[in-house]
Design an enzyme around this catalytic site. Structure first.
Site, PDB file in Angstrom:
ATOM      1  N   ASN A  32       0.873  -1.316  -0.130  1.00 57.37           N
ATOM      2  CA  ASN A  32       0.183  -0.026   0.403  1.00 57.37           C
ATOM      3  C   ASN A  32       0.944   1.161  -0.065  1.00 57.37           C
ATOM      4  O   ASN A  32       0.253   2.082  -0.140  1.00 57.37           O
ATOM      5  CB  ASN A  32      -0.760   0.195   0.983  1.00 57.37           C
ATOM      6  CG  ASN A  32      -0.383   0.537   2.149  1.00 57.37           C
ATOM      7  OD1 ASN A  32       1.392   0.205   2.561  1.00 57.37           O
ATOM      8  ND2 ASN A  32      -0.775  -0.218   3.622  1.00 57.37           N
ATOM      9  N   ASP A  51      -4.016  -2.643  -0.763  1.00 59.79           N
ATOM     10  CA  ASP A  51      -4.493  -3.012   0.943  1.00 59.79           C
ATOM     11  C   ASP A  51      -4.598  -4.843   1.496  1.00 59.79           C
ATOM     12  O   ASP A  51      -5.725  -5.209   0.661  1.00 59.79           O
ATOM     13  CB  ASP A  51      -5.353  -2.531   1.528  1.00 59.79           C
ATOM     14  CG  ASP A  51      -4.279  -2.497   3.524  1.00 59.79           C
ATOM     15  OD1 ASP A  51      -4.236  -1.248   3.820  1.00 59.79           O
ATOM     16  OD2 ASP A  51      -5.019  -2.644   4.117  1.00 59.79           O
ATOM     17  N   TYR A 141       2.616  -5.488  19.999  1.00 54.01           N
ATOM     18  CA  TYR A 141       3.281  -5.871  19.033  1.00 54.01           C
ATOM     19  C   TYR A 141       3.625  -7.300  18.763  1.00 54.01           C
ATOM     20  O   TYR A 141       3.419  -7.686  17.845  1.00 54.01           O
ATOM     21  CB  TYR A 141       4.697  -5.007  18.351  1.00 54.01           C
ATOM     22  CG  TYR A 141       5.436  -5.702  17.374  1.00 54.01           C
ATOM     23  CD1 TYR A 141       5.135  -5.447  16.483  1.00 54.01           C
ATOM     24  CD2 TYR A 141       7.190  -6.417  17.757  1.00 54.01           C
ATOM     25  CE1 TYR A 141       5.555  -6.614  15.404  1.00 54.01           C
ATOM     26  CE2 TYR A 141       7.230  -7.074  16.698  1.00 54.01           C
ATOM     27  CZ  TYR A 141       6.919  -6.497  15.322  1.00 54.01           C
ATOM     28  OH  TYR A 141       7.730  -7.202  14.317  1.00 54.01           O
ATOM     29  N   ARG A 282      14.814   2.168  27.269  1.00 54.35           N
ATOM     30  CA  ARG A 282      13.818   2.414  26.468  1.00 54.35           C
ATOM     31  C   ARG A 282      12.838   1.329  27.074  1.00 54.35           C
ATOM     32  O   ARG A 282      13.641   0.006  27.125  1.00 54.35           O
ATOM     33  CB  ARG A 282      14.073   1.979  25.114  1.00 54.35           C
ATOM     34  CG  ARG A 282      12.696   2.354  24.150  1.00 54.35           C
ATOM     35  CD  ARG A 282      13.185   1.729  22.537  1.00 54.35           C
ATOM     36  NE  ARG A 282      13.810   0.477  22.250  1.00 54.35           N
ATOM     37  CZ  ARG A 282      14.435   0.370  21.417  1.00 54.35           C
ATOM     38  NH1 ARG A 282      14.406   1.107  20.436  1.00 54.35           N
ATOM     39  NH2 ARG A 282      14.278  -0.858  20.704  1.00 54.35           N
TER      40      ARG A 282
END
Ligand code: UDP
Length: 329
Positions: A32, A51, A141, A282
């Site tokens: 996309n 997509d 994720y 992090r």
């Protein structure tokens, strides 16, 4: 074989398209172009902009190109963003691939290769990581990828889908000829950030945490060359012939490298000084992640060509030096 590469204009996908063609397969790209670059795909490769969640469009491409196998690279992969915006991640990394799998089942396409991730393991109890260790992701994720792996298992049982899921460690480097490489916006990955700091495109590189329980206090990761990753995908193709195959492989070199080692190696390869700032950890970063990839090496006869960090970083340096603005030139 006719292979649809979804996300074929992205970093790993575009290298895989090259390797597919080199191995005599016919790659077709669907992207996309939200993160991908049209220029990363050769003009000779059929290209469809669209997509993966658009079932009608994907169905038309599967039929028109007589697709036999789908490789899926089009995931969102910013860990921090996945914590802030989990619905975006579950939609793109889980809901849309489910629609894709339904479309494949409807059109009789029975082979699938997934870009999965070492983030599905979370903080491992033991190192190096082997495939049958517990998977306890610590961010949406990693969870979205693990959920998709489980959807694949059920689809294999119910519909005879044959799939390989590759759990990548840290993809790095660029094509040997320097023509394609890593170009993310925003860039969050260590090696390109350090190179950009060396080139003066950034003021400095931040080290995220110097108090980890590792030899030099910085995180250890397993950097694996993007062409080596790609070759594993091609090596899996013959293993997907029989219906219902469920294959899971770690892809890494097995060599842990610290953030400081990455910075030192960029300085060595480039001959430039990298301005460094030491910062806090992090959130969501495990101290140490590296692979045992002997399963892929043994079962797929996967050979790692780029074993040392210096060679891997040299290919990345070559790409960035010759394409300081990435694909935007
Ligand atoms: N890292 C860092 N500074 C940066 C970006 C990353 O110190 O500007 C560290 C990060 O904490 C991790 C390693 O470099 O230990 C690799 O991070 P990257 O984002 O490249 O990949 P990840 O391991 O998160 O997939």
């Amino acid at each position: 074989m006719n292979v649809l590469v979804i996300g074929g204009a992205g970093y790993i996908g575009s290298h895989c398209v090259r390797q597919l063609s080199a191995a005599g397969h016919r790659a077709v790209v669907l992207d996309n172009l939200v993160f991908g670059h049209r220029a990363a795909v050769g003009a000779e490769v059929p290209f469809y902009q669209g997509d993966l969640g658009d079932a009608v469009f994907v169905g038309q491409v599967l039929e028109a190109e007589k697709i036999e196998l789908v490789m899926h690279f089009a995931a969102f992969a910013f860990v921090g963003e996945s914590v802030e915006n989990p619905l975006k991640y579950y939609e793109n990394n889980l809901a849309k691939p489910i629609t894709l799998l339904k479309t494949m089942v409807t059109h009789g396409v029975g082979k699938f290769v997934l870009s999965s991730t070492c983030a599905t393991y979370g903080v491992p109890a033991e190192l190096p990581i082997v495939e049958d260790m517990p998977q306890n992701p610590i961010n949406p994720y990693g969870q979205s990828k693990l959920d998709l792996e489980n959807v694949l298992r059920a689809t294999a049982v119910a519909h005879g889908l044959s799939f390989a899921s590759f759990r990548y460690f840290n993809a790095a480097g660029a094509a040997q000829d320097g023509s394609i490489g890593e170009d993310h916006d925003p860039e969050t990955h260590l090696i390109p950030l350090v190179i950009q700091a060396a080139m003066g495109q950034r003021k400095s590189t931040s080290i995220f945490g110097t108090d980890y329980p590792t030899p030099d206090g910085t995180c250890l990761r397993d950097y694996v060359h993007v062409d080596d990753l790609s070759r594993a995908h091609i090596a899996a193709i013959p293993h997907l012939e029989k219906p219902g195959q469920q294959l899971f492989y770690n892809l890494g070199t097995g060599k842990p490298q610290s953030v400081r080692e990455v910075i030192d190696t960029v300085e060595k390869v480039s001959g430039l000084k990298v301005p460094v700032q030491e910062g806090p950890r992090r959130p969501g970063d495990p101290p140490s992640l590296y692979a045992d990839s002997s399963k892929a090496q043994n079962e797929l006869d996967w050979k790692i060509h780029h074993l040392d960090l210096e060679t891997i970083i040299a290919t990345a340096w070559n790409w960035h030096k010759t394409h300081p603005e990435g694909f935007r030139e």
